[in-house]
Design a protein around this motif. Structure first.
Motif, PDB file in Angstrom:
ATOM      1  N   LYS A 157      28.981  29.879  45.116  1.00  0.00           N
ATOM      2  CA  LYS A 157      30.027  31.287  43.844  1.00  0.00           C
ATOM      3  C   LYS A 157      28.700  31.097  43.324  1.00  0.00           C
ATOM      4  O   LYS A 157      28.575  30.391  42.846  1.00  0.00           O
ATOM      5  CB  LYS A 157      31.043  31.582  44.275  1.00  0.00           C
ATOM      6  CG  LYS A 157      31.817  30.786  42.619  1.00  0.00           C
ATOM      7  CD  LYS A 157      33.086  30.560  42.826  1.00  0.00           C
ATOM      8  CE  LYS A 157      33.768  29.754  41.288  1.00  0.00           C
ATOM      9  NZ  LYS A 157      35.390  29.863  41.326  1.00  0.00           N
TER      10      LYS A 157
ATOM     11  N   SER B  23      26.099  36.221  51.887  1.00  0.00           N
ATOM     12  CA  SER B  23      25.909  37.606  50.615  1.00  0.00           C
ATOM     13  C   SER B  23      24.814  36.914  49.674  1.00  0.00           C
ATOM     14  O   SER B  23      23.977  35.731  48.581  1.00  0.00           O
ATOM     15  CB  SER B  23      26.904  37.189  49.375  1.00  0.00           C
ATOM     16  OG  SER B  23      26.952  37.872  48.075  1.00  0.00           O
TER      17      SER B  23
ATOM     18  N   GLY C  51      26.185  38.178  45.346  1.00  0.00           N
ATOM     19  CA  GLY C  51      27.121  37.177  45.165  1.00  0.00           C
ATOM     20  C   GLY C  51      28.101  38.148  43.993  1.00  0.00           C
ATOM     21  O   GLY C  51      29.173  38.239  43.341  1.00  0.00           O
ATOM     22  N   LYS C  52      28.732  39.114  44.813  1.00  0.00           N
ATOM     23  CA  LYS C  52      29.716  40.362  45.192  1.00  0.00           C
ATOM     24  C   LYS C  52      30.427  40.228  45.802  1.00  0.00           C
ATOM     25  O   LYS C  52      31.202  41.338  46.492  1.00  0.00           O
ATOM     26  CB  LYS C  52      28.189  41.509  45.368  1.00  0.00           C
ATOM     27  CG  LYS C  52      27.806  42.464  43.803  1.00  0.00           C
ATOM     28  CD  LYS C  52      27.929  43.959  44.324  1.00  0.00           C
ATOM     29  CE  LYS C  52      26.672  43.841  43.482  1.00  0.00           C
ATOM     30  NZ  LYS C  52      26.705  45.386  43.812  1.00  0.00           N
ATOM     31  N   GLY C  53      30.711  38.709  46.315  1.00  0.00           N
ATOM     32  CA  GLY C  53      31.877  38.540  47.876  1.00  0.00           C
ATOM     33  C   GLY C  53      32.922  38.490  46.560  1.00  0.00           C
ATOM     34  O   GLY C  53      33.535  37.915  44.981  1.00  0.00           O
TER      35      GLY C  53
ATOM     36  N   ASP D 227      31.245  33.289  47.871  1.00  0.00           N
ATOM     37  CA  ASP D 227      30.173  34.647  48.006  1.00  0.00           C
ATOM     38  C   ASP D 227      30.120  33.615  49.036  1.00  0.00           C
ATOM     39  O   ASP D 227      29.244  34.615  50.798  1.00  0.00           O
ATOM     40  CB  ASP D 227      29.640  34.710  47.050  1.00  0.00           C
ATOM     41  CG  ASP D 227      30.429  35.227  46.019  1.00  0.00           C
ATOM     42  OD1 ASP D 227      30.556  36.024  46.200  1.00  0.00           O
ATOM     43  OD2 ASP D 227      29.540  34.859  45.202  1.00  0.00           O
TER      44      ASP D 227
END
Length: 177
Positions: free
Chosen positions: A16, A66, A69-71, A75
């Motif tokens: 992440k 991803s 990194g917007k998970g 991610d």
């Protein structure tokens, strides 16, 4: 328990990071796994698993990828079924590589990157990349098949200053010192 165990069987490697600031290009980190045969355990990978791919036998797969990194939470997530991996494979190395689309990007310029290696509900390792701030890629986990056939886990983040293509060729080399 005394001497009776099954070793590492099935693991999850999760990655992440936080999205970059508004107006900045996104950071794109990728998990990659390389398998090595017993007769070339530190040479060229037998095969690689990375975004949009899986191992030929389905034992290693990237379930989440991803680009920014917007998970929510982790991610990228990779699953490794070591207990199903063919006996000719003696080593699996998992790494993280930063895509270099916007010039040289290192872990120091990525917001809050972290990696977790777990088996079931047990975290085997959870760490950031503070020890490799100037690296563009890093190995984060090594799994080795022992003579008994059991898999063991070796933790540690080891940085590389390689672009993604070069990193996939050198991530399994022996570490010095």
């Amino acid at each position: 328990m005394t001497g009776f165990g099954k070793g590492i069987r099935r693991v999850e490697v999760a990655l992440k990071w936080d999205p970059g600031p508004a107006g900045q290009p996104p950071s794109d980190l990728d998990l990659v796994a390389a398998t090595f045969t017993a007769d070339d355990a530190y040479g060229a990978p037998a095969y690689l698993v990375y975004f949009d791919s899986r191992s030929p036998d389905g034992t290693i797969s990237l379930n989440r990828d991803s680009p920014d990194g917007k998970g929510f939470g982790w991610d990228e997530v990779m699953n490794l079924q070591l207990d199903r991996l063919d006996g000719r494979y003696a080593r699996v190395v998992v790494g993280v590589v930063i895509q270099q689309g916007q010039g040289r990007t290192t872990f120091a310029s990525v917001l809050n990157p972290a990696v977790r290696v777990s088996e079931g509900y047990t975290a085997l390792s959870e760490t950031g990349f503070a020890s490799t701030p100037d690296a563009m890629a890093a190995t984060v986990a090594e799994f080795v098949r022992e003579g008994s056939g059991e898999w063991t886990f070796h933790a540690g983040v080891h940085g590389f200053n390689e672009d993604p293509a070069t990193f996939t060729r050198v991530l399994g080399t022996k570490r010095r010192g």
